[in-house]
Scaffold this active site. Structure first.
Site, PDB file in Angstrom:
ATOM      1  CG  HIS A  25      55.853  41.137  50.064  1.00 18.80           C
ATOM      2  ND1 HIS A  25      55.392  42.191  50.812  1.00 18.80           N
ATOM      3  CD2 HIS A  25      57.206  41.132  50.213  1.00 18.80           C
ATOM      4  CE1 HIS A  25      56.422  42.797  51.386  1.00 18.80           C
ATOM      5  NE2 HIS A  25      57.537  42.169  51.041  1.00 18.80           N
ATOM      6  CD  GLU A  26      59.332  38.435  49.071  1.00 12.30           C
ATOM      7  OE1 GLU A  26      60.126  39.341  48.756  1.00 12.30           O
ATOM      8  OE2 GLU A  26      58.893  38.284  50.232  1.00 12.30           O
TER       9      GLU A  26
ATOM     10  CG  HIS B 240      60.247  43.600  47.251  1.00 12.00           C
ATOM     11  ND1 HIS B 240      60.421  44.837  47.822  1.00 12.00           N
ATOM     12  CD2 HIS B 240      59.981  42.748  48.272  1.00 12.00           C
ATOM     13  CE1 HIS B 240      60.271  44.735  49.147  1.00 12.00           C
ATOM     14  NE2 HIS B 240      59.997  43.479  49.440  1.00 12.00           N
TER      15      HIS B 240
ATOM     16  CD  GLU C 263      63.280  42.073  48.408  1.00  6.57           C
ATOM     17  OE1 GLU C 263      63.005  41.097  49.126  1.00  6.57           O
ATOM     18  OE2 GLU C 263      63.557  43.188  48.860  1.00  6.57           O
TER      19      GLU C 263
ATOM     20  CD  GLU D 261      60.293  44.875  52.654  1.00 16.50           C
ATOM     21  OE1 GLU D 261      59.204  44.425  52.263  1.00 16.50           O
ATOM     22  OE2 GLU D 261      61.393  44.403  52.304  1.00 16.50           O
TER      23      GLU D 261
ATOM     24  CG  ASP E 256      68.483  41.948  60.227  1.00 15.91           C
ATOM     25  OD1 ASP E 256      68.364  42.302  59.039  1.00 15.91           O
ATOM     26  OD2 ASP E 256      68.497  40.765  60.610  1.00 15.91           O
TER      27      ASP E 256
ATOM     28  CE1 TYR F 206      59.004  44.268  56.801  1.00 12.90           C
ATOM     29  CE2 TYR F 206      57.891  43.433  54.848  1.00 12.90           C
ATOM     30  CZ  TYR F 206      59.012  43.488  55.659  1.00 12.90           C
ATOM     31  OH  TYR F 206      60.122  42.771  55.326  1.00 12.90           O
TER      32      TYR F 206
HETATM   33  N1  BES Z   1      63.064  41.774  51.639  1.00  9.48           N
HETATM   34  C1  BES Z   1      62.238  41.168  52.612  1.00  9.48           C
HETATM   35  C2  BES Z   1      63.009  40.280  53.560  1.00  9.48           C
HETATM   36  C3  BES Z   1      64.131  40.981  54.307  1.00  9.48           C
HETATM   37  C4  BES Z   1      63.981  42.249  54.835  1.00  9.48           C
HETATM   38  C5  BES Z   1      65.337  40.346  54.476  1.00  9.48           C
HETATM   39  C6  BES Z   1      65.035  42.871  55.483  1.00  9.48           C
HETATM   40  C7  BES Z   1      66.382  40.960  55.155  1.00  9.48           C
HETATM   41  C8  BES Z   1      66.240  42.235  55.658  1.00  9.48           C
HETATM   42  C9  BES Z   1      61.102  40.366  51.964  1.00  9.48           C
HETATM   43  O1  BES Z   1      60.587  40.971  50.837  1.00  9.48           O
HETATM   44  C10 BES Z   1      59.969  40.283  52.932  1.00  9.48           C
HETATM   45  O2  BES Z   1      59.440  41.307  53.266  1.00  9.48           O
HETATM   46  N2  BES Z   1      59.597  39.077  53.354  1.00  9.48           N
HETATM   47  C11 BES Z   1      58.474  38.858  54.253  1.00  9.48           C
HETATM   48  C12 BES Z   1      57.253  38.438  53.505  1.00  9.48           C
HETATM   49  C13 BES Z   1      56.188  39.450  53.409  1.00  9.48           C
HETATM   50  C14 BES Z   1      54.930  38.913  52.769  1.00  9.48           C
HETATM   51  C15 BES Z   1      55.898  40.291  54.582  1.00  9.48           C
HETATM   52  C16 BES Z   1      58.815  37.723  55.185  1.00  9.48           C
HETATM   53  O3  BES Z   1      59.828  37.076  55.004  1.00  9.48           O
HETATM   54  O4  BES Z   1      58.055  37.489  56.125  1.00  9.48           O
HETATM   55 ZN    ZN Z   2      59.470  42.702  51.341  1.00 10.42          ZN
END
Ligand code: BES
Ligand code: ZN
Length: 618
Positions: free
Chosen positions: A312-313, A316, A288, A335, A392, A400
């Site tokens: 989703h993005e 955010h 995002e 999330e 991480d 989520y």
């Molecule tokens: N911000 C996250 C990705 C992220 C989280 C990067 C933690 C680094 C550390 C992004 O918004 C996200 O949640 N992406 C998901 C997509 C979503 C529809 C569940 C993905 O990449 O799968």
């Molecule tokens: Zn996200």
């Protein structure tokens, strides 16, 4: 003496804040265990970045000029740094050189950078270069791009990797505005999480501006053979020329999504909303970055079936970028809220059926995860504790989907109308600020539940936030579409003949449901039949591919092997890679095969993907 006089108002302010924060937790300074910064002493406010990007040496170098507020009037400001070479540091506009020291290297966190300042210092300029191996940056050779002609670069700063390409106070509770000047090779275009150029220029020099204060994890840069095409007046797509028209078709509803989001939670505050399609090694579905969401090309399925990632993005832009988790232990606030908002947007644009199916698939994944982790596992609490660990590790469906279920529980209890009014106020009250789980719970109590004990007991917020496992008051989920599929599946389990699925057309969600609900004892021959009917092995939908390939590995269904190898070698999205490698390492032959594939695949992965997989394949 002068220092002391200067300190008096500060001490007074701090003592007031202390008292006020007892009553109002929003005012409390939350300690971030993943940053060395001491924002209560001296804090950054604005960044002027001036960088040269050299694709030959694969080194980014230049200067980060920080406007700071020396809150305590002390003689030090502390930044986060990791893998950086600091050449010199200067103070204020006359750039008087100052001294600096680097602390000991600490796993995941890197080194603290202590810069000597004066009580009156307002500007600190750090001359530095990033390492060729900076964890945030991925340098791609032309072969790893869609066009195969030009190199590519992208950064991924979340959660604590911004410090590997910019010396910064790398904590989500600290915000700053920024401008940037980036020099790149002439044939390439640079874009950032900011107001962006829409075409290349002859010099390869680009300027950027982010007028809203953002946390460091939203700093982002991408450079490549990029073109831009509008979707509507405020949305558009950046992609390599060979991908652009496909992407524009796939993401045609972006404008509608922004309108829909605004209808639910109020004006979009960031100006434009564009997306960029990155090469397949991008480790996430989407990221995002403000004004410019970064996307995996695996969203381009050809039928717009995976665009909920854009919802989703985009979501955010409220939950995360406007109101941010104050530390990574509160990651569920980013999330969980976003997953809730994502499904509200999907419901508005694509209807209740679609949102309902996604909800059910999500809930299924959550139940499975909690079973796998164990329902007393502390990492199944919404409020995490990642001290001493890589944040991480908290990127799981707990944040989520358990976060989502909690918000749905509140929605069910108070009614959607009241919940929407509350959330609107929440986004306004905390706009451009960070909040902790405690602030949210306090708001919930005082602004929504307002002392209604029956309602509070019904929801039981503390149980959701501070206890492991899945509370039993989570809302019932169901989908008419999936019910129809259940009866087909029952028939299939009884007869196991292809006839059961004659003339059945499955949507992307239905395919995923089918694959995850096949009877335990499904045989390889039955998989062959299903594959003939539904063509899962050669699907163009990466979600379906990944689910089917996991099952194929589990069952030893060999016809998928070639495609599995190709998928693992080109796609770098961690969410797909992990379940595949996890399944592979369960048997000695699988592990051997995984290691063989990994030799060719690893160079195509970003550090956040290969670090996790290195661990698994050890
Ligand atoms: N911000 C996250 C990705 C992220 C989280 C990067 C933690 C680094 C550390 C992004 O918004 C996200 O949640 N992406 C998901 C997509 C979503 C529809 C569940 C993905 O990449 O799968
Ligand atoms: Zn996200």
């Amino acid at each position: 003496m002068r220092k002391l006089i200067l300190l008096i108002p500060v001490l007074f302010a701090l003592s007031c804040q202390q008292k006020a924060s007892d009553k109002n937790p929003a005012l409390a300074i939350v300690k971030d265990v993943h940053s060395f910064a001491k924002p209560e002493k001296a804090i950054v406010k604005h960044l002027e970045l001036d960088l040269n990007v050299d694709f030959v040496t694969q080194i980014i170098s230049g200067k980060a000029s920080w406007t700071i507020e020396n809150i305590s009037g002390g003689t030090e400001i502390v930044f986060d740094s990791r893998q950086l070479q600091i050449q010199k540091v200067t103070l204020d506009t006359d750039e008087k050189e100052t001294t600096f020291t680097l602390g000991d290297e600490i796993k995941y966190l890197g080194q603290s950078l202590h810069v000597k300042i004066d009580p009156s210092t307002t500007r600190v300029t750090i001359y530095y270069s990033a390492s060729k191996d900076a964890a945030a940056i991925q340098w791609l050779n032309p072969q790893q791009t869609a066009g195969k002609k030009y190199p590519f670069l992208f950064t991924q700063s979340q959660a604590i990797l911004a410090r590997t390409w910019i010396p910064c106070q790398d904590s989500p509770g600290i915000r700053f505005t920024y401008t940037a000047k980036i020099s790149v090779p002439k044939d390439l275009l640079a874009v950032m999480s900011a107001e962006n150029p829409q075409a290349k220029n002859a010099e390869g020099k680009y300027s950027f501006k982010q007028p809203n204060p953002i946390p460091s994890y939203l700093m982002a840069l991408a450079i490549g053979d990029l073109e831009f095409k509008s979707i509507d007046g405020r949305t558009g797509v950046y992609a390599e020329p060979v991908t652009l028209s496909k992407a524009v078709y796939e993401f045609a509803d972006m404008g509608k999504m922004v309108n829909s989001a605004e209808k639910i939670y109020g004006p979009y505050k960031w100006g434009r909303y564009d997306v960029i399609v990155l090469p397949p090694s991008f480790p996430f579905g989407g990221m995002e970055n403000p004004m410019l969401t970064f996307l995996t090309p695996t969203l381009i399925a050809g039928d717009r079936s995976l665009v909920s990632v854009i919802a989703h993005e985009l979501a955010h832009s409220w939950s995360g970028n406007l109101v941010t988790n104050s530390t990574w232990n509160d990651f569920w606030l980013n999330e969980g809220f976003t997953t809730y908002f994502e499904r509200r947007i999907v419901e508005d644009v694509y209807g209740k059926d679609e949102a309902g199916m996604q909800e059910l698939l999500g809930f299924g994944g959550l139940q499975e995860l909690i079973k796998e982790m164990g329902e007393t596992n502390p990492d199944t609490k919404l409020k995490g504790n990642y001290e001493g660990r890589d944040p991480d590790e908290g990127v799981t469906d707990i944040a989520y989907e358990k976060g989502y279920s909690f918000l749905r529980t509140i929605e069910d209890a108070v009614g959607r109308q009241k919940f929407d009014i509350f959330l609107n106020e929440y986004f306004n009250a905390h706009a451009f600020r960070s909040v902790s789980s405690e602030v949210f719970l306090d708001d919930l109590e005082t602004k929504l539940l307002k002392g209604d004990k029956v309602l509070k007991d019904k929801i039981d917020p503390n149980l959701w936030v501070y206890q492991p496992g899945l509370p039993s008051n989570s809302p019932a989920v169901g989908s008419v579409k999936f019910k129809a599929l259940d009866s087909l599946l029952a028939k299939w389990a009884g007869l196991l003949t292809a006839g059961v699925f004659n003339n059945v057309k499955l949507s992307s969600n239905e395919s995923l449901y089918l694959i995850s609900h096949l009877p335990e004892n499904t045989t390889i021959d039955q998989m062959k039949v299903l594959d003939q009917i539904f063509k899962f092995t050669s699907s163009g939908n990466a979600e379906i591919q990944s689910a089917w390939y996991v099952l194929s590995i589990k069952k030893g269904y060999r016809p998928a092997n070639k495609n599995i190898e190709a998928f693992l070698t080109t796609v770098g999205r961690r969410k797909f890679l992990m379940p595949l490698y996890k399944e592979l390492v369960k048997t000695p032959e699988g592990k051997k095969w995984a290691k063989k594939i990994y030799v060719n695949a690893r160079p195509n992965y970003h550090s956040v993907a290969y670090n996790t997989i290195d661990e698994l394949l050890k």
